[in-house]
Motif scaffolding. Structure first.
Motif, PDB file in Angstrom:
ATOM      1  N   THR A  56       0.795  -0.845   0.193  1.00 15.50           N
ATOM      2  CA  THR A  56       0.181  -0.184  -0.312  1.00 15.50           C
ATOM      3  C   THR A  56       0.789   1.404  -0.318  1.00 15.50           C
ATOM      4  OG1 THR A  56      -0.340  -0.070   2.367  1.00 15.50           O
ATOM      5  CG2 THR A  56      -1.938  -0.998   1.162  1.00 15.50           C
ATOM      6  N   GLU A  60       0.699   3.949  -3.284  1.00 17.70           N
ATOM      7  CA  GLU A  60       1.112   5.409  -2.861  1.00 17.70           C
ATOM      8  C   GLU A  60       2.030   5.976  -3.088  1.00 17.70           C
ATOM      9  OE1 GLU A  60       0.442   8.485   0.594  1.00 17.70           O
ATOM     10  OE2 GLU A  60       0.859   6.391   1.439  1.00 17.70           O
ATOM     11  N   LEU A  65      -2.574   4.977  -5.609  1.00 18.52           N
ATOM     12  CA  LEU A  65      -3.111   5.406  -4.470  1.00 18.52           C
ATOM     13  C   LEU A  65      -3.617   6.312  -3.802  1.00 18.52           C
ATOM     14  CD1 LEU A  65      -2.696   1.510  -2.245  1.00 18.52           C
ATOM     15  CD2 LEU A  65      -4.275   2.301  -4.260  1.00 18.52           C
ATOM     16  N   ARG A  67      -4.145   8.372   0.343  1.00 20.15           N
ATOM     17  CA  ARG A  67      -4.341   7.307   2.176  1.00 20.15           C
ATOM     18  C   ARG A  67      -4.943   8.654   2.802  1.00 20.15           C
ATOM     19  NH1 ARG A  67       1.460   8.055   4.840  1.00 20.15           N
ATOM     20  NH2 ARG A  67       1.275   9.642   3.730  1.00 20.15           N
ATOM     21  N   TYR A  77      -6.751   3.384   2.588  1.00 20.80           N
ATOM     22  CA  TYR A  77      -7.237   3.097   1.031  1.00 20.80           C
ATOM     23  C   TYR A  77      -7.656   3.587   0.356  1.00 20.80           C
ATOM     24  CZ  TYR A  77      -1.935   3.111   2.994  1.00 20.80           C
ATOM     25  OH  TYR A  77      -0.853   3.417   3.938  1.00 20.80           O
ATOM     26  N   LYS A  80      -6.949   6.125  -6.451  1.00 20.32           N
ATOM     27  CA  LYS A  80      -6.854   7.348  -7.363  1.00 20.32           C
ATOM     28  C   LYS A  80      -7.210   6.895  -8.363  1.00 20.32           C
ATOM     29  CE  LYS A  80      -3.711  11.032  -7.903  1.00 20.32           C
ATOM     30  NZ  LYS A  80      -1.901  10.913  -7.751  1.00 20.32           N
ATOM     31  N   LYS A 125      -0.790  17.168  -2.063  1.00 22.97           N
ATOM     32  CA  LYS A 125      -1.823  16.097  -1.816  1.00 22.97           C
ATOM     33  C   LYS A 125      -3.447  16.523  -1.609  1.00 22.97           C
ATOM     34  CE  LYS A 125       1.267  12.953  -0.870  1.00 22.97           C
ATOM     35  NZ  LYS A 125       1.470  12.233  -0.953  1.00 22.97           N
TER      36      LYS A 125
END
Length: 161
Positions: A56, A60, A65, A67, A77, A80, A125
């Protein structure tokens, strides 16, 4: 999904494929690494919890992915979406996992300004804003029944984080 792993220049492994498959089936509900591990075990995929944690984090890091932080500061998760805008804002129900992505330039600018004033950076992010659906019953978690999750054909999660 396999093409996304290949385009990220990741070697195809049972753990990476399993994590992506479990999260794809769980959409839109985000899952913790422990939830992913449990669902992989239920499907008969043999791996360790440590391997799922590494997978994971790697997925990411390679942009496959997202988070988010669930209840009790636990990482969860989700896959994306392709074409995802890193500067999107998301409202995420902490009970059922229902989320809504939106753009608000003024709000994002204000968040960046406040973060910068505190010596922090959003670092490109997505910003997830925890909230509660009107349909989620926060008084009795074991009896949660969110109409938003049901209307999307998804079962309401008793504990998403």
């Amino acid at each position: 999904m396999i093409s996304r792993l290949r385009s990220a220049k990741l070697r195809l492994s049972i753990a990476r494929i399993g994590v992506m498959q479990v999260l794809q089936v769980a959409e839109p509900e985000p899952l913790s690494a422990e939830d992913v591990y449990r669902r992989m075990s239920e499907r008969g995929t043999r791996t360790s919890l440590g391997t799922v944690y590494r997978a994971t984090k790697e997925l990411e890091a390679h942009g496959l992915l997202l988070r988010e932080w669930g209840r009790h500061r636990k990482a969860v998760y989700r896959i994306k979406p392709s074409g995802f805008d890193a500067h999107r804002l998301r409202l995420v129900c902490q009970d059922c996992g229902h989320s809504v992505a939106f753009s608000d330039g003024a709000l994002l600018k204000a968040l960046k300004r406040v973060a910068h004033a505190q010596g922090l950076a959003l670092a490109g992010k997505a910003v997830a804003i925890p909230c509660e659906c009107r349909g989620c019953d926060t008084e009795a978690p074991e009896l949660r029944s969110c109409s938003l999750a049901k209307s999307r054909g998804q079962p309401a999660a008793a504990n998403s984080g």
